[in-house]
Design a protein around this motif. Structure first.
Motif, PDB file in Angstrom:
ATOM      1  N   PRO A  20      -0.428   2.735  -1.144  1.00  0.00           N
ATOM      2  CA  PRO A  20      -1.407   3.357  -0.440  1.00  0.00           C
ATOM      3  C   PRO A  20      -2.083   4.267  -1.175  1.00  0.00           C
ATOM      4  CG  PRO A  20       0.946   4.067   0.112  1.00  0.00           C
ATOM      5  CD  PRO A  20       1.087   2.903  -1.085  1.00  0.00           C
TER       6      PRO A  20
ATOM      7  N   SER B 157      -3.194   7.445   0.276  1.00  0.00           N
ATOM      8  CA  SER B 157      -2.985   8.729   0.769  1.00  0.00           C
ATOM      9  C   SER B 157      -1.660   8.710   1.226  1.00  0.00           C
ATOM     10  CB  SER B 157      -4.174   8.783   1.990  1.00  0.00           C
ATOM     11  OG  SER B 157      -3.417   8.014   2.987  1.00  0.00           O
TER      12      SER B 157
ATOM     13  N   GLU C 292      -0.430  10.168   4.122  1.00  0.00           N
ATOM     14  CA  GLU C 292      -0.622   9.658   5.439  1.00  0.00           C
ATOM     15  C   GLU C 292      -0.189   7.995   5.489  1.00  0.00           C
ATOM     16  OE1 GLU C 292      -0.186  11.443   8.052  1.00  0.00           O
ATOM     17  OE2 GLU C 292      -0.051   9.648   9.436  1.00  0.00           O
ATOM     18  N   GLU C 293      -0.927   7.183   4.644  1.00  0.00           N
ATOM     19  CA  GLU C 293      -0.936   5.845   4.727  1.00  0.00           C
ATOM     20  C   GLU C 293       0.592   5.611   4.390  1.00  0.00           C
ATOM     21  OE1 GLU C 293      -3.162   2.539   2.770  1.00  0.00           O
ATOM     22  OE2 GLU C 293      -3.715   4.202   2.377  1.00  0.00           O
TER      23      GLU C 293
ATOM     24  N   GLN D 234       2.780   6.390   7.085  1.00  0.00           N
ATOM     25  CA  GLN D 234       2.982   5.332   8.264  1.00  0.00           C
ATOM     26  C   GLN D 234       3.772   4.084   7.714  1.00  0.00           C
ATOM     27  OE1 GLN D 234       2.132   5.884  11.262  1.00  0.00           O
ATOM     28  NE2 GLN D 234       1.568   7.948  10.765  1.00  0.00           N
ATOM     29  N   TYR D 235       3.510   3.680   6.341  1.00  0.00           N
ATOM     30  CA  TYR D 235       4.298   2.413   5.904  1.00  0.00           C
ATOM     31  C   TYR D 235       5.885   2.790   6.081  1.00  0.00           C
ATOM     32  CZ  TYR D 235       0.443  -0.327   3.980  1.00  0.00           C
ATOM     33  OH  TYR D 235      -0.731  -1.078   3.880  1.00  0.00           O
TER      34      TYR D 235
ATOM     35  N   THR E  72      -1.105   8.317  -4.647  1.00  0.00           N
ATOM     36  CA  THR E  72      -1.232   9.176  -3.581  1.00  0.00           C
ATOM     37  C   THR E  72      -1.537  10.719  -4.446  1.00  0.00           C
ATOM     38  OG1 THR E  72       1.215   9.603  -3.786  1.00  0.00           O
ATOM     39  CG2 THR E  72       0.376   8.261  -1.959  1.00  0.00           C
TER      40      THR E  72
END
Ligand SMILES: Cc1cc2nc3c(=O)[nH]c(=O)nc-3n(C[C@H](O)[C@H](O)[C@H](O)COP(=O)(O)OP(=O)(O)OC[C@H]3O[C@@H](n4cnc5c(N)ncnc54)[C@H](O)[C@@H]3O)c2cc1C
Length: 268
Positions: free
Chosen positions: A10, A12, A14-15, A18-19, A51
């Motif tokens: 990812p 970021s 945040e991404e 979420q993963y 990231t």
């Protein structure tokens, strides 16, 4: 060997987060050096290298180490070299070899709270906090005791800048091996802070020894050989020292006395 079923990188935090919470067994990848030691099936591997967490930043009052900063970066940082007698670089320089140090990360190390860690012992003697992406900022001492309450990403380590003098000592059977014991000592004005790690348990403060030395120094303005000897007896008794293939509990107690004496002499 690692068996990775799905790999994501990812862009970021945040991404990545979420993963991480999207499925059981989702695993963050730091330098992968420790993950790679065992055999493991990872349903979802989350590579943090995109990231933006690879940095050493100096602010007005703090220094920040991003989670993807490697021990190689720590070793060669001009910023870190200016503070605390370069203790962070000195704590990692004997870890295995250059290739490994250029891989392993601050985040993978601190989040995992390894008992054998040299780097954590050195960080703990400084005024250090950890920032978890979702849960916020914690003192390193609290984090070492409690860990993370839920899956999270260690974003950075924050070190308060002050003028403490710091020393790191470790005993190894051979170069590149894990430490049998390590010890970090800092002098902040007239006060001493002492952390012992690789006992083989997690790095811990030697509170009674600190109190004894601080009182003696406040009264006498010096630390005589007798005071150092007494401090050695206190440190050997107040912390738990275990036995493993690298050394017995008795041997570790004797080492603690020696490393403490050497560290005090150096810092004074
Ligand atoms: C052969 C070998 C010898 C070693 N010898 C020593 C030694 O003598 N002294 C010493 O102090 N250390 C030693 N280490 C440990 C090393 O210094 C690192 O602490 C260790 O490899 C973890 O860092 P990593 O980046 O490889 O983490 P990884 O292997 O990538 O990850 C370790 C764990 O942390 C998690 N993780 C990674 N990044 C994050 C993050 N940002 N947030 C939350 N979780 C995360 C991963 O999901 C995994 O569970 C050794 C390691 C190896 C492989």
């Amino acid at each position: 060997m690692l068996n990775i079923q799905e790999y994501v990188a990812p862009n970021s935090l945040e991404e990545a987060y979420q993963y991480l919470i999207s499925q059981k067994g989702a695993t963050l990848l730091g330098g992968c050096a420790y993950l790679n030691l065992g055999t493991r099936n990872i349903p979802l591997a989350i590579d943090l290298s995109r990231t933006g967490l690879s940095y050493i930043r100096e602010n007005e009052d703090t220094i920040e180490l991003g989670a993807m900063t490697t021990f190689g970066d720590v070793e060669h940082s001009a910023i870190l070299a200016r503070y605390f007698n370069n203790i962070l670089a000195l704590s990692v320089r004997d870890i295995v070899g250059i290739q490994l140090r250029n891989l392993v990360t601050v985040g993978g190390t601190v989040y995992s709270r390894y008992g054998f860690s040299d780097f954590i012992t050195a960080l703990h003697v400084l005024d250090t906090q950890v920032k978890l992406y979702k849960q916020g900022i914690f003192d390193l001492e609290y984090f070492l005791e409690n860990g993370s309450k839920e899956p999270d990403i260690l974003e950075k380590v924050i070190i308060k800048k002050d003028n403490r003098q710091a020393v790191f000592k470790a005993m190894r059977n051979s170069r590149g091996d894990y430490a049998i014991l390590n010890l970090a000592l800092a002098r902040i004005g007239d006060k001493f802070r002492i952390v012992v790690g690789a006992r083989p348990g997690r790095a811990a403060l030697a509170l009674n020894t600190m109190e004894y030395l601080n009182n003696e120094y406040a009264q006498k303005r010096e630390l005589s050989p007798e005071i150092l000897k007494n401090a050695g007896e206190i440190i050997a008794e107040e912390l738990s020292f275990g036995s493993n293939g690298r050394g017995s509990s008795e041997y570790r107690k004797e080492l603690a006395k020696v490393l403490l004496r050497k560290a005090i002499q150096e810092v004074i």
